[in-house]
Write an enzyme that holds these catalytic residues in place. Structure first.
Site, PDB file in Angstrom:
ATOM      1  N   ASP A 197       0.853  -1.183   0.000  1.00  0.00           N
ATOM      2  CA  ASP A 197       0.000   0.000   0.000  1.00  0.00           C
ATOM      3  C   ASP A 197       0.899   1.247   0.000  1.00  0.00           C
ATOM      4  O   ASP A 197       2.060   1.182   0.412  1.00  0.00           O
ATOM      5  CB  ASP A 197      -0.855  -0.053   1.270  1.00  0.00           C
ATOM      6  N   ASP A 211      -0.219   5.098   0.872  1.00  0.00           N
ATOM      7  CA  ASP A 211      -0.442   6.081   1.946  1.00  0.00           C
ATOM      8  C   ASP A 211      -0.600   5.425   3.311  1.00  0.00           C
ATOM      9  O   ASP A 211      -1.434   4.533   3.492  1.00  0.00           O
ATOM     10  CB  ASP A 211      -1.670   6.935   1.620  1.00  0.00           C
ATOM     11  N   LYS A 256      -9.043  -3.940  -3.548  1.00  0.00           N
ATOM     12  CA  LYS A 256      -7.623  -4.203  -3.822  1.00  0.00           C
ATOM     13  C   LYS A 256      -7.339  -5.702  -3.987  1.00  0.00           C
ATOM     14  O   LYS A 256      -6.353  -6.073  -4.605  1.00  0.00           O
ATOM     15  CB  LYS A 256      -6.740  -3.629  -2.711  1.00  0.00           C
ATOM     16  N   ASP A 302      -2.146  -0.628   5.713  1.00  0.00           N
ATOM     17  CA  ASP A 302      -2.456   0.090   6.961  1.00  0.00           C
ATOM     18  C   ASP A 302      -3.941   0.329   7.225  1.00  0.00           C
ATOM     19  O   ASP A 302      -4.278   0.843   8.285  1.00  0.00           O
ATOM     20  CB  ASP A 302      -1.757   1.464   6.968  1.00  0.00           C
ATOM     21  N   ASP A 310      -7.298  -2.198   2.639  1.00  0.00           N
ATOM     22  CA  ASP A 310      -6.302  -3.233   2.347  1.00  0.00           C
ATOM     23  C   ASP A 310      -6.767  -4.629   2.774  1.00  0.00           C
ATOM     24  O   ASP A 310      -6.082  -5.619   2.502  1.00  0.00           O
ATOM     25  CB  ASP A 310      -4.976  -2.911   3.061  1.00  0.00           C
TER      26      ASP A 310
HETATM   27  O1  LIG Z   1      -6.058   7.478  -1.627  1.00  0.00           O
HETATM   28  C1  LIG Z   1      -6.308   7.102  -0.472  1.00  0.00           C
HETATM   29  O2  LIG Z   1      -7.410   7.285   0.046  1.00  0.00           O
HETATM   30  C2  LIG Z   1      -5.268   6.357   0.307  1.00  0.00           C
HETATM   31  O3  LIG Z   1      -4.661   5.451  -0.484  1.00  0.00           O
HETATM   32  P1  LIG Z   1      -3.835   4.175   0.028  1.00  0.00           P
HETATM   33  O4  LIG Z   1      -4.646   3.012  -0.386  1.00  0.00           O
HETATM   34  O5  LIG Z   1      -2.536   4.306  -0.727  1.00  0.00           O
HETATM   35  O6  LIG Z   1      -3.619   4.251   1.513  1.00  0.00           O
HETATM   36 MG   LIG Z   2      -3.041   3.108   3.143  1.00  0.00          MG
END
Ligand SMILES: O=C(O)COP(=O)(O)O
Ligand SMILES: [Mg+2]
Length: 253
Positions: A36, A38, A177, A200, A204
């Site tokens: 992942d 963010d 995902k 996180d 996910d």
């Molecule tokens: O764009 C987002 O809301 C966060 O994205 P992420 O899945 O990389 O944590």
């Molecule tokens: Mg994330």
């Protein structure tokens, strides 16, 4: 003499039968990693964590990115990290396997738009990157999510809302995902189970279910920690570095 040999062989046999289920686990190697972006390879302030980037560059297995963010964000991150352009974006709605190939996009925006129009009657909602987002809708996190979820339950849209802690996404229930990882794995000649997933947050969870092994970073939410096979002690990018080192030290990659 022979009784000693027999005794030894009995011990070996017994150890063999005790160890065989475990040794199977220890000899298990995963072929690739899906990580992942963010909250996982970033710092708390959302800057890219350079330690995580350095560690990813040193790994001997392919690394792919999976994000709720838009495809151009994912592909740019992949390029700047030094990866091959294999990404899952928009929570599984958009997938590319290489920079020189077009992506595949789910036909799921229309249902999300209907749910958005319905919710807009009750809340002041702000879309994030609507021009670039092709398969789902991301919203600024400034409205009552639980109230919105219960309102949505009174309707018949095939959509759900996920909170990544960076945005709230209105997405198709068919797309996540996990489905994106299965698609990408096939394009790479692999299976989703060949991957270790690192993440996180609740967006996910399906990716953890599809992958062979899941690692949550310490800043992860309750849902992802419950779905994880292992939770790191460190948070954010430091947690990702710990996850990669854990996989190496256990011989899992
Ligand atoms: O764009 C987002 O809301 C966060 O994205 P992420 O899945 O990389 O944590
Ligand atoms: Mg994330």
């Amino acid at each position: 003499m022979s009784s000693i040999i027999n005794y030894g062989s009995i011990i070996n046999y017994e150890w063999g039968s005790i160890l065989s289920p475990l040794s199977h686990l220890f000899s298990m190697k995963f072929k690739a990693i899906v990580v992942d972006i963010d909250g996982t390879i970033t710092c708390e302030n959302r800057e890219l964590h350079l330690g995580a980037v350095k560690k990813i560059r040193s790994l001997k297995v392919p690394v792919v990115l999976a994000t709720g963010n838009i495809i151009c964000y994912a592909r740019t991150a992949s390029k700047l990290i030094g990866l091959e352009g294999a990404v899952v974006a928009e929570n599984g709605g958009a997938v590319t396997v290489r920079y020189d190939l077009n992506g595949t996009f789910e036909e799921s925006l229309e249902e999300c738009e209907k749910a958005f129009s319905f919710l807009s009657e009750h809340f002041q909602l702000t879309k994030l990157d609507p021009f670039y987002r092709k398969t789902e809708i991301a919203l600024r996190r400034d409205f009552d999510l639980e109230k919105a979820r219960s309102l949505l339950e009174t309707q018949n849209f095939d959509v759900e809302m996920v909170d990544t802690k960076y945005a709230v996404h209105i997405k198709s229930t068919r797309v996540n995902k996990g489905s994106g990882l299965r698609k990408l794995a096939e394009m790479m000649g692999l299976e989703a189970k060949d991957f270790v997933a690192i993440g996180d947050s609740e967006n996910d969870v399906e990716m953890f279910k599809a992958a062979g092994f899941g690692i949550a970073v310490a800043n992860g939410d309750t849902k992802i920690k419950e779905a994880a096979d292992y939770v790191t002690e460190a948070s954010f990018g430091k947690g990702a570095v710990e996850a990669f080192e854990y996989l190496e030290s256990k011989g899992l990659i």
